[in-house]
Structure formats: C-alpha cells, structure tokens
Design a protein around this motif. Structure first.
Motif, PDB file in Angstrom:
ATOM      1  N   ALA A 170      -3.252  20.570  -0.411  1.00 30.42           N
ATOM      2  CA  ALA A 170      -2.095  20.350   0.660  1.00 30.42           C
ATOM      3  C   ALA A 170      -1.440  19.404   0.234  1.00 30.42           C
ATOM      4  O   ALA A 170      -0.145  19.774   0.862  1.00 30.42           O
ATOM      5  CB  ALA A 170      -3.247  20.024   1.948  1.00 30.42           C
ATOM      6  N   ILE A 171      -1.572  18.698  -0.372  1.00 30.45           N
ATOM      7  CA  ILE A 171      -0.563  17.571  -1.034  1.00 30.45           C
ATOM      8  C   ILE A 171       0.597  18.153  -1.391  1.00 30.45           C
ATOM      9  O   ILE A 171       1.602  17.489  -1.326  1.00 30.45           O
ATOM     10  CB  ILE A 171      -1.628  16.783  -1.977  1.00 30.45           C
ATOM     11  CG1 ILE A 171      -1.166  15.246  -1.595  1.00 30.45           C
ATOM     12  CG2 ILE A 171      -1.362  16.993  -3.173  1.00 30.45           C
ATOM     13  CD1 ILE A 171      -1.636  14.356  -0.723  1.00 30.45           C
ATOM     14  N   PHE A 197       3.739  18.218   8.555  1.00 32.58           N
ATOM     15  CA  PHE A 197       3.874  19.634   8.665  1.00 32.58           C
ATOM     16  C   PHE A 197       3.252  20.283   7.615  1.00 32.58           C
ATOM     17  O   PHE A 197       2.257  21.233   7.466  1.00 32.58           O
ATOM     18  CB  PHE A 197       5.273  20.210   8.825  1.00 32.58           C
ATOM     19  CG  PHE A 197       5.388  21.574   8.489  1.00 32.58           C
ATOM     20  CD1 PHE A 197       4.893  22.607   9.553  1.00 32.58           C
ATOM     21  CD2 PHE A 197       6.320  21.968   7.725  1.00 32.58           C
ATOM     22  CE1 PHE A 197       5.110  24.091   8.987  1.00 32.58           C
ATOM     23  CE2 PHE A 197       6.439  23.256   7.306  1.00 32.58           C
ATOM     24  CZ  PHE A 197       5.899  24.371   7.932  1.00 32.58           C
ATOM     25  N   GLY A 198       3.660  20.024   6.399  1.00 29.64           N
ATOM     26  CA  GLY A 198       3.273  20.725   5.165  1.00 29.64           C
ATOM     27  C   GLY A 198       1.746  20.556   4.950  1.00 29.64           C
ATOM     28  O   GLY A 198       0.777  21.079   4.468  1.00 29.64           O
ATOM     29  N   LEU A 199       1.272  19.352   5.263  1.00 26.00           N
ATOM     30  CA  LEU A 199      -0.228  18.752   5.162  1.00 26.00           C
ATOM     31  C   LEU A 199      -1.049  19.725   5.846  1.00 26.00           C
ATOM     32  O   LEU A 199      -1.999  20.286   5.399  1.00 26.00           O
ATOM     33  CB  LEU A 199      -0.326  17.388   5.401  1.00 26.00           C
ATOM     34  CG  LEU A 199      -1.510  16.542   4.758  1.00 26.00           C
ATOM     35  CD1 LEU A 199      -1.269  16.563   3.040  1.00 26.00           C
ATOM     36  CD2 LEU A 199      -1.984  15.330   5.091  1.00 26.00           C
ATOM     37  N   ASN A 200      -0.711  19.763   7.002  1.00 25.86           N
ATOM     38  CA  ASN A 200      -1.476  20.582   7.866  1.00 25.86           C
ATOM     39  C   ASN A 200      -1.415  22.103   7.444  1.00 25.86           C
ATOM     40  O   ASN A 200      -2.376  22.867   7.462  1.00 25.86           O
ATOM     41  CB  ASN A 200      -1.172  20.485   9.175  1.00 25.86           C
ATOM     42  CG  ASN A 200      -1.670  19.107   9.827  1.00 25.86           C
ATOM     43  OD1 ASN A 200      -2.850  18.864  10.052  1.00 25.86           O
ATOM     44  ND2 ASN A 200      -0.755  18.288  10.247  1.00 25.86           N
ATOM     45  N   LEU A 201      -0.289  22.570   7.158  1.00 23.99           N
ATOM     46  CA  LEU A 201      -0.049  23.888   6.673  1.00 23.99           C
ATOM     47  C   LEU A 201      -0.780  24.256   5.500  1.00 23.99           C
ATOM     48  O   LEU A 201      -1.353  25.421   5.442  1.00 23.99           O
ATOM     49  CB  LEU A 201       1.389  24.166   6.225  1.00 23.99           C
ATOM     50  CG  LEU A 201       1.787  25.461   5.669  1.00 23.99           C
ATOM     51  CD1 LEU A 201       1.201  26.846   6.563  1.00 23.99           C
ATOM     52  CD2 LEU A 201       3.523  25.554   5.311  1.00 23.99           C
ATOM     53  N   LYS A 295       4.199  19.487  14.624  1.00 18.11           N
ATOM     54  CA  LYS A 295       5.270  18.922  13.683  1.00 18.11           C
ATOM     55  C   LYS A 295       6.487  19.299  13.690  1.00 18.11           C
ATOM     56  O   LYS A 295       7.622  18.837  13.735  1.00 18.11           O
ATOM     57  CB  LYS A 295       4.621  18.547  12.440  1.00 18.11           C
ATOM     58  CG  LYS A 295       3.248  17.879  12.501  1.00 18.11           C
ATOM     59  CD  LYS A 295       3.534  16.403  12.938  1.00 18.11           C
ATOM     60  CE  LYS A 295       2.053  15.667  13.319  1.00 18.11           C
ATOM     61  NZ  LYS A 295       2.265  14.260  13.805  1.00 18.11           N
ATOM     62  N   LEU A 296       6.304  20.776  13.592  1.00 17.53           N
ATOM     63  CA  LEU A 296       7.765  21.736  13.320  1.00 17.53           C
ATOM     64  C   LEU A 296       8.473  21.489  14.708  1.00 17.53           C
ATOM     65  O   LEU A 296      10.016  21.393  14.562  1.00 17.53           O
ATOM     66  CB  LEU A 296       7.353  23.081  12.973  1.00 17.53           C
ATOM     67  CG  LEU A 296       8.240  23.710  11.990  1.00 17.53           C
ATOM     68  CD1 LEU A 296       8.653  23.050  10.933  1.00 17.53           C
ATOM     69  CD2 LEU A 296       7.514  25.146  11.778  1.00 17.53           C
ATOM     70  N   SER A 297       7.778  21.469  15.923  1.00 18.18           N
ATOM     71  CA  SER A 297       8.604  21.585  17.050  1.00 18.18           C
ATOM     72  C   SER A 297       9.368  20.364  17.384  1.00 18.18           C
ATOM     73  O   SER A 297      10.366  20.355  18.525  1.00 18.18           O
ATOM     74  CB  SER A 297       7.648  21.720  18.284  1.00 18.18           C
ATOM     75  OG  SER A 297       6.908  20.501  18.219  1.00 18.18           O
TER      76      SER A 297
END
Ligand code: IPE
Ligand code: IPE
Ligand code: MG
Ligand code: MG
Length: 320
Positions: A170-171, A197-201, A295-297
């Motif tokens: 995720a990192i 966002f990236g971490l959760n994705l 996060k994206l929203s």
C-alpha cells in the motif's frame, strides 16, 4: 483498464517510452532481463495513478511523467525480488525471470531497476520526493522481510497481516499519489488526502490479490494460484479460516502453514471458500475501497477524478 488510460493516453504513452529508454544498459544481461519483465506488460496501475492524480489536481507535467516511470521501475524491481523469495514460477503470463534466467540475474537486475529509479529521481531534483521515496522503498523492504519472518507462523493475526500489506504494497500506492500532489505543488492537506487515498486503495488491492491466490484463474492472472500457501504466507483468507472453519479445516490449514506446503491446496481452497473466508476478505477490501473513495470525494469533479474512482472499483473487482 483501457478506458481509464484514455483520459491520459498521450502521457501514458510517454511513460512507456521513458521506461523502455531508461532500461538501457551496456550490459546485455541487464537489458535482457529488464525487457523480459517490462515487455510482458503488467497493468501499469501505479503509473496510471500518478498521471490521473496529477490531472485531477490540474495538470500532468513532464516531471509527473518521469515520476510515473520511477514508480513503475520500483514496482518492477520488487517483483523481480519477490518472485525469487516466493519461489514463484509464473508472472505476467510468462515464466518468472528467476525461472528463466535464475535467481542471481533476477536479484541483480532488480537492483539495477531500483537504482535506476533513484538516478531518475535525482534528475527530478525534488528533495521532498527523494525523502519520501527513500522512506517508501525502505518500508517496502521491511514489509517483505517481516512477511518472510512470519511465514510458517500460524499465530499471525489480522493486525500483523495489515501491517505487512501496508508496508509491502500500500505504501507504494500512497507514494504514487502523494508524489503526484507534491509535484503539483499542492498544500499539505491535499497531499495527505491523496496519500490516504492511495494507502486505502493499496490495502484493498493487496487483499484482493490474496483472494485471487486461492480463487483466481492462472490464465487470466498470469500468476499461479497457491503460491502464498506454498510459502506458508498467512494471508487474510487463511486467518479467517483459522477462526471460522470447522476443527478439521482449522487443523488442515495449521498444518499447511507450518509445513509451508501447497500439498492439499485443493482441499484448503475448498475449506477457505466453504467457511466464507473469501467473502470476508472481499468485504474487508470493500471497506478500504470505500475509504479510498471518501478521500477522493474531496477533490473537484473532473474526468480524471472519475477515472480514479473507476480504477479504485476495478482494483477490487478484477481477475488479474
Ligand atoms: C503485483 O502487482 C504485486 C502486488 C502488489 C500484488 P500488480 O498486480 O499491479 O502487478 P502487474 O504490474 O500488473 O504485473
Ligand atoms: C507483492 O506481494 C508485494 C511486493 C512485490 C513488494 P505478493 O507476493 O503477494 O504478490 P504476488 O502475488 O507475488 O504478485
Ligand atoms: Mg509474490
Ligand atoms: Mg500474492
């Protein structure tokens, strides 16, 4: 995936060109192994994240193109190393580089790709990016070591699992998005949002990877199933089976983990499915997917944001 790329088609092409250009070396073996894995394709998800994040924040610059190639180089280096430590035989629909060329060339060309990424970063000349990527690559290495140490341990729980997948996978997703925001000179808040966002994705993405290791189609995935079990890797599907399976199923899984053996993979895959462990893992991935979308929203509505949303959906709804 194809449609997602359309939003940044020109930039995506430039990244691919840069990747090929930067594989250049006077040493034939470097180019042979490098091209072998790069030309096999791969989803190029991480560079796409860089390009779409940049576009969603305004503009995708030349620095973003370079950064996208850097992220893919680092990802490719980890794959070369990962397939050696995981004893994997199939990657991107081909025999792995270790199967074809041997362990030593895979490790050493992996090092070449890692260091080429840092040469490109120096060229970018952004101290924030360098700091962040030095930390990121260090954490990925820790994550892989941590996983290695915990292989064969049937006491691994969800917290430890989450720790490993955050570090090993995720990192880098987080760094791709955070780096894009950094190069767009965004404020700390926006950078942090993109990072989260990236971490959760990335967490959701790895959870699905771990589902596919029991439930995937090798032809579609381009990877073998059962690799995790063979290594005694305690992923979420197994952790849940050790809670929800019958006593006999739990015993079966415990023995396989301790023996680090994929013997009886069919039986174990059946137990994992029967007790709902794959559904459980998919539901967990869905939660991280939802957090990523939250996060994206916070970003303005654009085609690129829309593409990022769809990319997030595809990450948990995929067969490869
Ligand atoms: C594989 O990543 C390694 C994991 C983190 C699960 P990808 O599934 O993105 O690999 P490619 O680049 O598409 O082959
Ligand atoms: C991939 O982990 C993480 C890194 C390459 C750092 P896995 O071992 O689960 O990924 P696959 O299944 O081999 O692609
Ligand atoms: Mg692996
Ligand atoms: Mg895997």
């Amino acid at each position: 995936m194809h449609q997602l790329r359309a939003t940044v088609a020109r930039e995506f092409e430039q990244v691919n060109q840069l990747i090929v250009e930067q594989l250049h070396s006077d040493v034939d073996m470097v180019e042979n192994v490098g091209h072998y894995i790069v030309d096999a394709g791969g989803k190029r998800l991480r560079p796409l994240l860089v390009l779409l994040s940049a576009t969603a924040l305004g503009e995708c610059s030349k620095a973003h193109i370079t950064f996208a190639a850097i992220i893919e180089f680092i990802h490719t280096a980890t794959l070369l190393h990962d397939d050696v430590v995981d004893l994997s035989a199939l990657r991107r629909g081909r025999p792995t580089a270790n199967a074809k060329f041997g362990n030593a060339p895979s490790v050493l060309v992996g090092d070449f790709l890692y260091t080429r990424a840092f040469q490109l970063m120096v060229r970018l000349g952004d101290m924030d990016i360098l700091t962040q990527m030095a930390e990121t690559t260090n954490t990925i290495a820790e994550g892989e070591v941590l996983q290695l140490v915990r292989a064969g341990d049937d006491n691994v729980g969800e917290t430890q699992y989450l720790d490993v997948i955050t570090r090993k996978t995720a990192i880098l997703f987080a760094a791709a998005c955070y780096g894009a925001a950094t190069l767009s000179s965004r404020d700390t808040n926006t950078r942090q949002q993109l990072r989260d966002f990236g971490l959760n994705l990335g967490i959701a993405f790895q959870m699905i990877d771990d589902v596919l290791d029991y439930d995937g189609n090798p032809e579609a995935m381009g990877k073998n199933v059962g690799d995790d079990l063979m290594e005694g890797k305690v992923t979420l599907p197994l952790i849940h089976t050790l809670r929800a399976g019958t006593a006999a199923e739990q015993e079966l899984v415990r023995r396989a983990i301790r023996d680090r053996s994929a013997n009886g993979i069919e039986q174990i895959a059946a137990a994992v499915k029967r007790c709902g462990a794959l559904d459980y893992t998919r539901a967990c991935a869905q939660r991280y997917h939802d957090r990523a979308l939250e996060k994206l929203s916070l970003l303005p509505v654009t085609d690129a944001r829309d593409a990022l949303e769809r990319l997030t959906g595809l990450s948990i709804n995929r067969d490869r």
